[in-house]
Design an enzyme around this catalytic site. Sequence first.
Site, PDB file in Angstrom:
ATOM      1  CB  THR A   1     131.080  58.211  11.138  1.00 43.05           C
ATOM      2  OG1 THR A   1     129.769  57.851  11.555  1.00 43.05           O
ATOM      3  CG2 THR A   1     131.835  58.783  12.327  1.00 43.05           C
TER       4      THR A   1
ATOM      5  CG  HIS B   1     121.823  57.240   8.215  1.00 39.46           C
ATOM      6  ND1 HIS B   1     122.991  57.214   7.493  1.00 39.46           N
ATOM      7  CD2 HIS B   1     122.178  57.032   9.515  1.00 39.46           C
ATOM      8  CE1 HIS B   1     124.011  56.997   8.301  1.00 39.46           C
ATOM      9  NE2 HIS B   1     123.553  56.897   9.522  1.00 39.46           N
TER      10      HIS B   1
ATOM     11  CE1 TYR C   1     133.607  53.083   4.734  1.00 41.59           C
ATOM     12  CE2 TYR C   1     135.021  51.532   3.592  1.00 41.59           C
ATOM     13  CZ  TYR C   1     134.612  52.137   4.759  1.00 41.59           C
ATOM     14  OH  TYR C   1     135.218  51.814   5.947  1.00 41.59           O
TER      15      TYR C   1
END
Length: 321
Positions: free
Chosen positions: A71, A123, A202
């Site tokens: 996201t 995903h 990330y």
Amino acid sequence: MSSQQIGATRRPLHKRVVGAVLGGVLGALHFVRRIYMRVFMALDFYKKAHCDFEPRPSDIFISSYPRSGTTWMQMIMYQLTTDGDMEKLRHISQHIPFFENALAFVGPGALGKMPAPRLFKTHIRYKWTPLGPAKCIYIARNGKDVLVSYYHHEMSGRGYKGSFEQFTKMFLKGKVLHGSWFKHVAEWYAHKSDPNILFLTYEEMAGDLEGTIKRIIDFCELDIPAERLPQIVERCSFAYMKRYEPKFSPMVEQELLLGIKRDEFIRKGKVGGWQEHMTPEQTAEFDSLYEETLGNIEVNLKEPKPVASARPLAHAQGGAK
């Protein structure tokens, strides 16, 4: 003798026998139905994704295991491919649809009418992704943080009632909705050097958001004026995205289609939050499985060192999922 036992003794024998037989039959049919639905859904997805959908060189997939930064990357790509105005955006899926949901609800025909460049969130594991000539940005995250974030998401968004210990066991065995995190990451990592795949973590996004965005711009061959970059970086911060949380929630996406209740989707997003939840035993089991499946990869998704951005931004304290 209880009233329940008395009631049972008063029922005629043939009714008790028939009831027991029908109970067994219904149980068996329920099991068969579950197997049938899994097979049907898998075949239906394969047909739509690999036979009816035609990937284009201009397509860009944003892929990850859930709760790993997909996201957040959607927001980055929205800012990079539009003027970034959040007020006129009802939901991020309007601009970057969830590929699996889009195939199911609108079909490959509607996706074929989307103007280039088409952007999709997914995903799906590598072997299931109809990548073809398209590009893909893959985001991997420390698996322990994924585990904790996934657990909270399942509780708030899907009504999971089990304990964290029970969920951890299912996660490590790959018995959760999206299967094994270890296999998901390993498959995509094996293709990290492919020219049409950009493999990011990330943690590096949290540590150097501006530098990561510049890499994305180069990979996607986008023409972004230098004077826009500071605003894009600011809009992709955790604090800014939190202000527009309903525009990112998958529950809101489904709400638009089915009227499903929305939840809190952007939770904390911080790096290393797993240490507040996992026991030494759970950590050891995770580490053992990690070494078995991902021990030879160059990036450390087991226990990365803390990262610090050269430029203090709100996202350094957390990030969108």
